[in-house]
Scaffold this motif. Sequence first.
Motif, mmCIF file in Angstrom:
data_model
loop_
_atom_site.group_PDB
_atom_site.id
_atom_site.type_symbol
_atom_site.label_atom_id
_atom_site.label_comp_id
_atom_site.label_asym_id
_atom_site.label_seq_id
_atom_site.Cartn_x
_atom_site.Cartn_y
_atom_site.Cartn_z
ATOM 1 N N TRP A 1 -33.439 -35.564 -23.662
ATOM 2 C CA TRP A 1 -32.537 -35.733 -22.528
ATOM 3 C C TRP A 1 -31.301 -36.539 -22.920
ATOM 4 O O TRP A 1 -30.638 -37.132 -22.069
ATOM 5 C CB TRP A 1 -33.301 -36.386 -21.377
ATOM 6 C CG TRP A 1 -34.377 -35.471 -20.851
ATOM 7 C CD1 TRP A 1 -34.255 -34.516 -19.890
ATOM 8 C CD2 TRP A 1 -35.733 -35.406 -21.312
ATOM 9 N NE1 TRP A 1 -35.444 -33.858 -19.719
ATOM 10 C CE2 TRP A 1 -36.378 -34.385 -20.572
ATOM 11 C CE3 TRP A 1 -36.470 -36.096 -22.267
ATOM 12 C CZ2 TRP A 1 -37.717 -34.040 -20.766
ATOM 13 C CZ3 TRP A 1 -37.795 -35.763 -22.465
ATOM 14 C CH2 TRP A 1 -38.408 -34.749 -21.718
ATOM 15 N N THR B 1 -27.052 -34.280 -31.180
ATOM 16 C CA THR B 1 -27.570 -33.396 -30.136
ATOM 17 C C THR B 1 -28.151 -32.097 -30.687
ATOM 18 O O THR B 1 -28.781 -31.345 -29.949
ATOM 19 C CB THR B 1 -26.442 -33.032 -29.166
ATOM 20 O OG1 THR B 1 -25.394 -32.389 -29.914
ATOM 21 C CG2 THR B 1 -25.885 -34.268 -28.472
ATOM 22 N N ARG C 1 -21.063 -27.160 -23.520
ATOM 23 C CA ARG C 1 -22.466 -26.983 -23.143
ATOM 24 C C ARG C 1 -23.105 -28.311 -22.731
ATOM 25 O O ARG C 1 -23.860 -28.384 -21.766
ATOM 26 C CB ARG C 1 -23.250 -26.371 -24.305
ATOM 27 C CG ARG C 1 -24.695 -25.974 -23.960
ATOM 28 C CD ARG C 1 -25.310 -25.230 -25.130
ATOM 29 N NE ARG C 1 -26.669 -24.770 -24.883
ATOM 30 C CZ ARG C 1 -26.998 -23.586 -24.367
ATOM 31 N NH1 ARG C 1 -26.047 -22.756 -23.988
ATOM 32 N NH2 ARG C 1 -28.262 -23.237 -24.205
ATOM 33 N N GLN C 2 -22.810 -29.369 -23.473
ATOM 34 C CA GLN C 2 -23.454 -30.659 -23.224
ATOM 35 C C GLN C 2 -23.042 -31.281 -21.888
ATOM 36 O O GLN C 2 -23.904 -31.778 -21.143
ATOM 37 C CB GLN C 2 -23.113 -31.629 -24.354
ATOM 38 C CG GLN C 2 -23.664 -31.240 -25.707
ATOM 39 C CD GLN C 2 -23.090 -32.078 -26.817
ATOM 40 O OE1 GLN C 2 -22.629 -33.194 -26.601
ATOM 41 N NE2 GLN C 2 -23.110 -31.559 -28.031
ATOM 42 N N TRP D 1 -24.589 -29.742 -18.651
ATOM 43 C CA TRP D 1 -26.025 -30.012 -18.616
ATOM 44 C C TRP D 1 -26.290 -31.471 -18.251
ATOM 45 O O TRP D 1 -27.130 -31.768 -17.395
ATOM 46 C CB TRP D 1 -26.668 -29.699 -19.965
ATOM 47 C CG TRP D 1 -28.132 -30.028 -19.977
ATOM 48 C CD1 TRP D 1 -29.176 -29.216 -19.635
ATOM 49 C CD2 TRP D 1 -28.718 -31.305 -20.292
ATOM 50 N NE1 TRP D 1 -30.365 -29.889 -19.719
ATOM 51 C CE2 TRP D 1 -30.120 -31.169 -20.115
ATOM 52 C CE3 TRP D 1 -28.208 -32.525 -20.697
ATOM 53 C CZ2 TRP D 1 -31.006 -32.227 -20.343
ATOM 54 C CZ3 TRP D 1 -29.082 -33.579 -20.917
ATOM 55 C CH2 TRP D 1 -30.461 -33.422 -20.743
ATOM 56 N N LYS E 1 -25.540 -32.291 -14.546
ATOM 57 C CA LYS E 1 -26.615 -31.795 -13.675
ATOM 58 C C LYS E 1 -27.845 -32.694 -13.760
ATOM 59 O O LYS E 1 -28.473 -33.027 -12.742
ATOM 60 C CB LYS E 1 -26.967 -30.360 -14.063
ATOM 61 C CG LYS E 1 -28.042 -29.721 -13.204
ATOM 62 C CD LYS E 1 -28.304 -28.284 -13.650
ATOM 63 C CE LYS E 1 -29.409 -27.646 -12.815
ATOM 64 N NZ LYS E 1 -29.671 -26.236 -13.254
ATOM 65 N N THR E 2 -28.169 -33.119 -14.950
ATOM 66 C CA THR E 2 -29.336 -33.983 -15.156
ATOM 67 C C THR E 2 -29.144 -35.348 -14.498
ATOM 68 O O THR E 2 -30.050 -35.873 -13.833
ATOM 69 C CB THR E 2 -29.597 -34.140 -16.667
ATOM 70 O OG1 THR E 2 -29.874 -32.851 -17.231
ATOM 71 C CG2 THR E 2 -30.779 -35.062 -16.926
ATOM 72 N N TYR F 1 -32.446 -30.835 -22.967
ATOM 73 C CA TYR F 1 -31.242 -30.166 -23.460
ATOM 74 C C TYR F 1 -31.568 -29.232 -24.620
ATOM 75 O O TYR F 1 -32.364 -29.554 -25.497
ATOM 76 C CB TYR F 1 -30.214 -31.208 -23.932
ATOM 77 C CG TYR F 1 -28.978 -30.578 -24.522
ATOM 78 C CD1 TYR F 1 -28.062 -29.944 -23.703
ATOM 79 C CD2 TYR F 1 -28.761 -30.577 -25.900
ATOM 80 C CE1 TYR F 1 -26.938 -29.336 -24.235
ATOM 81 C CE2 TYR F 1 -27.631 -29.986 -26.435
ATOM 82 C CZ TYR F 1 -26.716 -29.348 -25.597
ATOM 83 O OH TYR F 1 -25.616 -28.750 -26.144
ATOM 84 N N LYS F 2 -30.914 -28.078 -24.630
ATOM 85 C CA LYS F 2 -31.016 -27.145 -25.748
ATOM 86 C C LYS F 2 -29.621 -26.857 -26.265
ATOM 87 O O LYS F 2 -28.740 -26.465 -25.499
ATOM 88 C CB LYS F 2 -31.698 -25.856 -25.302
ATOM 89 C CG LYS F 2 -33.171 -26.014 -24.951
ATOM 90 C CD LYS F 2 -33.794 -24.666 -24.616
ATOM 91 C CE LYS F 2 -35.280 -24.838 -24.292
ATOM 92 N NZ LYS F 2 -35.913 -23.522 -23.950
#
Length: 362
Positions: A253, A271, A282-283, A286, A289-290, A306-307
Amino acid sequence: MKRVVIVGGGYAGVALARALDRNAEVCLVEARDRFVHNAAAIRSVVAPALLERIVIPYDRLLRRGAVRRGVVASASEHGVVLAGGEAIEADVVIVATGSRYAEPFKPDGDSAAAFNGSIRAAHATLRAADNVAIVGGGAVGVELAGEISTAFPNKSVTLVSNAPALMPGYSAKFSRALQTQLRRKGVQLRLDTRVETLAHRERPHAGILGNDAGDEPRHLIFPALGAQPVTALFREMVGARFDRQGRVIVDGWLRPAGLSRLFSLGDAAATGDPMTIVAITRQAPWLAKTINALLAGRRIESLAPYKPWPARGILVPLGPQDGASMLPILGRGWFAGRWATALIKGRELFIPRYLKEFGYDK
């Protein structure tokens, strides 16, 4: 309303601050007096008039939150302490301190005026030089070679890399496309050649490459040897660990040092993504939202970790009309050639987008 402190006003910090501005009381702490759009800084070396559009004030960035100019001396999951001793408490802290690079591609210090001066000085020196050498076959070196050879086709430009191909870590097709286009522009490529005799590794300077790169006249040499993550804040945290690049290791996370409410993203954090703006696209969504879910009372371990992008993505223009890209889709990535690269990045370098985000598009 919950309070979020973000340390660092580069691409990652700015993207996250904007994304959280509606749902939290955001305080973005940044040492510099203005945002520098580094993606356009390379072209500004050949076209310094761009500086008027790529060095942007922070005063219109956030609608609810605030941008605070200051140097953060320490950070914890409960807030930050500024260099003068002032403490700023927070429910969540994000450290996005980014990376540094050799002059003039990123500011060396906190002054936008000094950055502008370094770009203009590099431009003046470049105009006066007949022979230009760029040491480093990564994205900055390759892009700079393309920009100089496009803007000054009569100059002798040499690009030296210690790798057997440009852009190591990316596909052979991508590398070949860049090499072919640079050679067509008259750039001399010296691959698999290590230069050990640089007088300066942090700024452009006059000199010779040395016998290890062949007998050469005196060049204007631009070192382009890669970014260095800025991780001083993490070095003071008990339990923080670092990877081979010097980036702080984070959990699924994006939390370093076993902390529960302190996060990191961008160039400073390991990451799984490369140090690119593509990775931040992308990061940041995400993590926003988290964090919103966390502030709403969700347990973070109940959220999906995270992916990274499934493939390494990067956009490398060689002037406004040329270049190549790898888009981080379809497993191994999708190759994009000259036309697509010019359309996505090369023509405008995302300048209109960032002027709009900062409220200066008018």
